[in-house]
Enzyme design. Structure first.
Site, PDB file in Angstrom:
ATOM      1  N   SER A  24      48.451  46.833  45.617  1.00  0.00           N
ATOM      2  CA  SER A  24      48.255  47.490  46.758  1.00  0.00           C
ATOM      3  C   SER A  24      47.652  48.940  47.054  1.00  0.00           C
ATOM      4  O   SER A  24      47.441  49.114  47.988  1.00  0.00           O
ATOM      5  CB  SER A  24      49.699  47.812  46.956  1.00  0.00           C
ATOM      6  OG  SER A  24      50.651  48.580  46.221  1.00  0.00           O
TER       7      SER A  24
ATOM      8  N   LYS B 191      48.638  58.089  48.045  1.00  0.00           N
ATOM      9  CA  LYS B 191      49.241  56.722  48.535  1.00  0.00           C
ATOM     10  C   LYS B 191      50.684  56.529  49.904  1.00  0.00           C
ATOM     11  O   LYS B 191      51.678  57.999  49.402  1.00  0.00           O
ATOM     12  CB  LYS B 191      49.518  55.862  47.724  1.00  0.00           C
ATOM     13  CG  LYS B 191      50.307  54.429  47.972  1.00  0.00           C
ATOM     14  CD  LYS B 191      49.910  53.879  46.935  1.00  0.00           C
ATOM     15  CE  LYS B 191      50.276  52.221  47.121  1.00  0.00           C
ATOM     16  NZ  LYS B 191      51.011  51.114  46.017  1.00  0.00           N
TER      17      LYS B 191
ATOM     18  N   SER C 143      49.160  47.579  40.856  1.00  0.00           N
ATOM     19  CA  SER C 143      48.913  48.338  42.021  1.00  0.00           C
ATOM     20  C   SER C 143      47.802  49.607  41.752  1.00  0.00           C
ATOM     21  O   SER C 143      47.163  50.206  42.885  1.00  0.00           O
ATOM     22  CB  SER C 143      50.109  48.521  42.962  1.00  0.00           C
ATOM     23  OG  SER C 143      50.046  47.325  43.430  1.00  0.00           O
TER      24      SER C 143
HETATM   25  N1  GLN Z   1      50.193  42.886  43.741  1.00  0.00           N
HETATM   26  C1  GLN Z   1      51.754  43.192  43.129  1.00  0.00           C
HETATM   27  C2  GLN Z   1      52.527  42.626  44.466  1.00  0.00           C
HETATM   28  O1  GLN Z   1      51.825  41.975  44.993  1.00  0.00           O
HETATM   29  C3  GLN Z   1      51.745  44.656  42.574  1.00  0.00           C
HETATM   30  C4  GLN Z   1      52.114  45.405  43.197  1.00  0.00           C
HETATM   31  C5  GLN Z   1      52.161  46.642  43.088  1.00  0.00           C
HETATM   32  O2  GLN Z   1      51.921  47.116  41.704  1.00  0.00           O
HETATM   33  N2  GLN Z   1      52.884  47.257  44.341  1.00  0.00           N
HETATM   34  O3  GLN Z   1      53.753  42.327  43.688  1.00  0.00           O
END
Ligand code: GLN
Length: 484
Positions: A157, A82, A181
């Site tokens: 994400s 990532k 995420s």
């Molecule tokens: N969807 C969550 C957010 O927007 C989690 C994001 C993540 O785990 N990096 O913050």
């Protein structure tokens, strides 16, 4: 993706084949590079992929293997990364225009540990900008598609990582999980995603979003692969002050030694707040029912439990995560990060990045975070959120007094279509089943549980375990998956 030789092939199978001499590391990497070249035009999982760099590493692995000096049984296997986990001499943009040209001078601990075992970092995978989002639509560069249905999002994400594995662009990938995420995109794309216990995997070299919640974890085809990668990347690291001083390893052995076992003797709790009135889509509810029945068939005792403060989790998360993000992102002022832009000097870099600032979602979070931390509002929002976080953590402690694991849905719905959740609040609410785990610091995994009868899209099942009980979690997850 059908017809590709390595489609859906777990990395432990590839390791066996490499060790049997079925093909060389260079042939393996070449096959994956060719597959990406043919298919990633549709999926757009990669922000960058330097084929020459990969092949050079693969040839070095072949040379080590020929000399009997393989770094491990996995020497020469590519792993997608990532784009917020730094690797030496590779760009690390966090899918932000602001960092587009930044090249990392060092390896994150997770990548360094992969390299020490011979794994080859395979490209830079797309994500929501600075890991803020649930669909990958917040990337400043491209929208990654879900390989199971190109009209749908891969989740976020870590959507690039999930798509990479689901499309078999690499045998496995690393993602990061601040509020779901890893688990949510894994569920949307039909793969396995593990969020380790907070502090289990070093955050050194993971670009910080919300430091008290962030964890790096594996995204894989099966549970054994997740265990193998956790063995490699976990363990204490003096470079991360929140890294836990516990011994690493033993997870793959725990899964292997238990293969063929059942869930007999396990107590699995169903938190009622995750089922009744939780807005589950009918297809998700049905898959959950099937998996609960499976748990019973496999010998588990299934009991009802309660996590009474679940209803506050989304609010608490979006206060704490934005507060921490606003502090963490203050360093990206267009001057400090950019000095290593190749072929450009500091001043030139400043002018180049100045016009290319944060995207809307990142700005929204910084504003929210600054607001909840500002004097006058600190007590009302931030401090109160921290107190409720403690209550959420206690809910889990209480539940784990009566059961070994919790079983829940990962998301209320399957992967949605691009643009379907344009209202940020709707997007935030879709994190309802994943974020409490990060607030509590415990570990959890998302495994494929079946498909939605309406769309045919994958539905994930989430298993949650107490802090540092990854061995228990992985063994149970493996048991579920083998029967599915
Ligand atoms: N969807 C969550 C957010 O927007 C989690 C994001 C993540 O785990 N990096 O913050």
């Amino acid at each position: 993706m059908a017809g590709f030789k390595f489609a859906d092939r777990p990395l432990h199978v590839i390791a066996d084949e490499l060790n049997d001499g079925a093909y060389s590391c260079a042939e393996l990497s070449e096959a994956f590079l060719d597959h990406v070249a043919a298919e990633d035009g549709k999926v757009r999982a990669f922000l960058k992929l330097d084929g020459e760099r990969v092949l050079e590493a693969a040839r070095a692995a072949d040379a080590r293997r020929a000399a009997g000096q393989a770094l491990s049984e996995f020497d020469g296997i590519p792993i997608g990364i990532k784009d917020c986990i730094v690797a030496k001499d590779e760009t690390c943009s966090c899918a932000s225009k602001l960092l587009e040209h930044v090249v990392s001078p060092y390896d994150s601990t997770a990548v360094a540990r992969l390299k020490a075992r011979g794994f080859i970092p395979f490209g830079r995978l797309n994500m929501d900008e600075f890991a803020m989002g649930s669909s990958c639509e917040n990337s400043a560069f491209q929208k990654t598609a879900n390989p199971r249905d190109l009209a749908r999002v891969p989740g976020g994400s870590s959507g690039g990582s999930a798509a990479c594995v689901a499309a078999s662009f690499a045998p496995a990938a690393l993602g990061s999980d601040t509020g779901g995420s890893i688990r949510q995109p894994a569920a949307f794309c039909g793969i396995v995603g593990l969020k380790p216990t907070y502090g289990r995997v070093s955050r050194h070299g993971l670009v910080a979003f919300a430091s008290s919640l962030d964890q790096i974890g594996p995204m894989t085809h099966d549970v054994l692969d997740a265990a193998i990668l956790l063995d490699v990347i976990s363990g204490h690291d003096p470079m991360d002050s929140t890294s836990l001083p516990v011994a690493a390893g033993g997870f793959a052995d725990a899964v292997r030694n238990d293969a063929g076992s059942s869930l007999r003797g396990m107590r699995i709790g169903l938190p009622k707040e995750y089922f009744t009135g939780a807005g589950l889509a009918p297809g998700v509810a049905r898959v959950m029912e099937e998996n609960i029945a499976r748990a019973r068939e496999l010998g588990a005792e299934v009991i009802d439990v309660s996590l009474p403060h679940t209803k506050y989790a989304v609010a608490v998360y979006y206060i704490i995560a934005t507060a921490e993000a606003s502090a963490n992102l203050a360093r990206f002022d267009g001057i400090r990060y950019g000095a290593r832009v190749e072929g450009r000097d500091l001043v030139d870099t400043y002018f180049k990045t100045r016009g290319a600032g944060f995207g809307d979602e990142v700005k929204r979070r910084i504003l929210l975070g600054t607001y909840v931390l500002s004097s006058g509002y600190y007590d009302a929002y931030y401090l109160r959120a921290q107190k409720v976080r403690t209550l959420i953590r206690r809910d889990f402690e209480e539940a784990f007094r009566t059961c070994d694991l919790l079983l829940t849905p990962v998301t209320p719905n399957v992967a949605f279509k691009f643009g379907e959740k344009s209202d940020p609040l709707q997007m935030y609410l879709s994190d309802i089943f994943t974020i409490a785990l990060n607030l509590s610091g415990n570990c959890g995994i998302s495994i494929p549980g079946g498909s939605d009868f309406e769309t045919g899209m994958p539905v994930g099942v989430q298993l949650l375990a107490p802090a540092l009980e990854e061995a228990r979690l992985l063994r149970a997850a493996d048991c579920f998956m083998r029967g599915n």
